[in-house]
Design a protein around this motif. Structure first.
Motif, short mmCIF file in Angstrom:
data_model
loop_
_atom_site.label_atom_id
_atom_site.label_comp_id
_atom_site.label_asym_id
_atom_site.label_seq_id
_atom_site.Cartn_x
_atom_site.Cartn_y
_atom_site.Cartn_z
N GLY A 1 -10.19 0.47 3.30
CA GLY A 1 -9.27 -0.45 3.95
C GLY A 1 -7.88 -0.52 3.35
O GLY A 1 -6.99 -1.16 3.91
N TRP A 2 -7.63 0.15 2.21
CA TRP A 2 -6.34 0.10 1.56
C TRP A 2 -5.41 1.20 2.07
O TRP A 2 -5.85 2.33 2.31
N TYR B 1 -1.05 -2.41 1.39
CA TYR B 1 -1.77 -3.47 2.08
C TYR B 1 -3.22 -3.10 2.35
O TYR B 1 -3.61 -1.93 2.34
N TYR B 2 -4.00 -4.15 2.60
CA TYR B 2 -5.39 -4.02 3.03
C TYR B 2 -5.46 -4.31 4.52
O TYR B 2 -4.82 -5.25 5.00
N LYS B 3 -6.25 -3.53 5.26
CA LYS B 3 -6.31 -3.68 6.72
C LYS B 3 -7.74 -3.55 7.19
O LYS B 3 -8.51 -2.72 6.69
N ASN B 4 -8.10 -4.40 8.18
CA ASN B 4 -9.35 -4.22 8.92
C ASN B 4 -9.02 -4.28 10.41
O ASN B 4 -7.85 -4.21 10.79
N GLY C 1 -0.41 -7.53 2.68
CA GLY C 1 -0.11 -6.84 1.44
C GLY C 1 1.24 -7.21 0.89
O GLY C 1 1.81 -8.25 1.21
#
Length: 196
Positions: free
Chosen positions: A11-12, A38-41, A47
């Motif tokens: 996710g990073w 950033y972290y994303k889902n 981030g």
């Protein structure tokens, strides 16, 4: 301008951005380089932002560093983005020594390849400034090409300025990608006036 996303896994992501522009009357030019980590889902991303900008590079130049936090929420036909950033180390015009920038941006997709964007930014410069931006973009289905128009209005104290940008974009992404899927893969931009 250009942006690229580098996924780290789990996710990073690292998004790198470079942009620049100039006024037709030759008053000012600007160049900026930014990093978004950033972290994303599937539903959101958040981030940190870091970067550096030069106003009027090569002439009476003023440098400006930027650090901040940013986040975005992905909805079925829209997304909402927010950021808070501190800018410092600058000098020269516009009171650009140390100031905060708080911004919010909304994106609405009429269909996956047509997007309307609106953004409001506040700058705690001396005097305080507000920038309002609207943009409309369309990507031709099955192609990497899109065209957009962006209008910005900046007001500070009793002074105001506006700008209009008409441009085309070439996206180097997966075949069959849409404007909405592209924005999901590369969600952040440090320069709302250009709407990269």
């Amino acid at each position: 301008g250009a942006r690229a996303n580098i996924p780290f896994g789990a996710g990073w992501n690292e998004e790198l951005e470079v942009n620049g522009g100039g006024m037709f009357n030759g008053d000012h030019t600007a160049i900026g380089v930014f990093s978004h980590t950033y972290y994303k889902n599937q539903g959101w991303a958040a981030g940190v932002l870091a970067g550096y900008s030069w106003v009027d590079p090569g002439g009476n130049s003023s440098g400006l560093g930027t650090v901040g936090v940013e986040g975005i929420v992905f909805l079925p036909s829209a997304s909402v983005l927010g950021k808070v950033a501190w800018n410092g180390g600058g000098s020269g015009d516009f009171g650009m020594s140390n100031f905060w920038n708080v911004g919010v941006e909304g994106r609405y997709y009429f269909e996956p390849n047509t997007k309307l964007t609106g953004a409001i930014d506040y700058y705690s410069t001396d005097p305080n400034a507000w920038q309002f931006t609207a943009a409309l973009e369309h990507r031709w289905s099955g192609t990497p090409f899109s065209a957009f128009v962006s209008a910005s209005y900046l007001t500070a104290d009793n002074n105001s300025n506006w700008g209009l940008l008409v441009a085309a974009r070439w996206a180097f992404d997966q075949p069959g990608s849409t404007l909405q899927s592209h924005d999901y893969e590369i969600p952040f931009a440090a320069s709302p006036a250009f709407h990269l």
